[in-house]
Design an enzyme around this catalytic site. Structure first.
Site, PDB file in Angstrom:
ATOM      1  N   HIS A  33       0.869  -1.175   0.000  1.00 22.11           N
ATOM      2  CA  HIS A  33       0.000   0.000   0.000  1.00 22.11           C
ATOM      3  C   HIS A  33       0.908   1.227   0.000  1.00 22.11           C
ATOM      4  O   HIS A  33       1.771   1.363   0.878  1.00 22.11           O
ATOM      5  CB  HIS A  33      -0.856   0.053   1.268  1.00 22.11           C
ATOM      6  CG  HIS A  33      -1.919  -0.979   1.335  1.00 22.11           C
ATOM      7  ND1 HIS A  33      -3.176  -0.779   0.819  1.00 22.11           N
ATOM      8  CD2 HIS A  33      -1.917  -2.229   1.846  1.00 22.11           C
ATOM      9  CE1 HIS A  33      -3.901  -1.855   1.028  1.00 22.11           C
ATOM     10  NE2 HIS A  33      -3.152  -2.757   1.651  1.00 22.11           N
ATOM     11  N   TYR A  94      -5.640   4.575   7.144  1.00 30.33           N
ATOM     12  CA  TYR A  94      -6.030   3.293   6.555  1.00 30.33           C
ATOM     13  C   TYR A  94      -4.784   2.467   6.217  1.00 30.33           C
ATOM     14  O   TYR A  94      -4.682   1.298   6.558  1.00 30.33           O
ATOM     15  CB  TYR A  94      -6.877   3.528   5.295  1.00 30.33           C
ATOM     16  CG  TYR A  94      -7.097   2.279   4.481  1.00 30.33           C
ATOM     17  CD1 TYR A  94      -8.073   1.358   4.857  1.00 30.33           C
ATOM     18  CD2 TYR A  94      -6.324   1.986   3.363  1.00 30.33           C
ATOM     19  CE1 TYR A  94      -8.271   0.184   4.136  1.00 30.33           C
ATOM     20  CE2 TYR A  94      -6.507   0.824   2.624  1.00 30.33           C
ATOM     21  CZ  TYR A  94      -7.481  -0.067   3.023  1.00 30.33           C
ATOM     22  OH  TYR A  94      -7.669  -1.223   2.309  1.00 30.33           O
TER      23      TYR A  94
END
Length: 101
Positions: A33, A94
């Protein structure tokens, strides 16, 4: 472990060379990510190619066990979206919390 640290170093190197700011980064066992900021005139597919190409080449040379995987370390796919209706803080939290899931 060592592979994760080497990957982070490579990704930050590629980012610096391409005038990309990595705002958040989390390395998972089978994907990464990244929250990045870059000039929108740059082509995202070329940036992804730079990140994946350099990291694959270097890591597979340094860690022969990675060669036993697929013909390449990364697939050609990636997911990309822009930040607009949610804040940068939400995206960063996140990504930072991915390992806790």
């Amino acid at each position: 472990g060592d592979i994760e640290e080497d990957l982070k170093e490579i990704l930050y190197e590629v980012a610096k060379e391409n005038d990309v700011e990595i705002k958040a980064l989390e390395i998972m066992p089978d994907h990464v990510h990244m929250f990045i900021s870059f000039d929108p005139r740059q082509h995202i597919h070329k940036l992804i190619q730079a990140f994946k190409g350099r990291s694959s080449r270097i890591l597979r040379e340094k860690y022969p066990s990675l060669k036993s995987r697929l013909p390449s370390l990364w697939t050609r796919s990636y997911f990309c979206c822009t930040v607009g209706h949610i804040s940068e803080e939400v995206v960063m939290k996140y990504i930072e919390n991915q390992k806790n899931v």
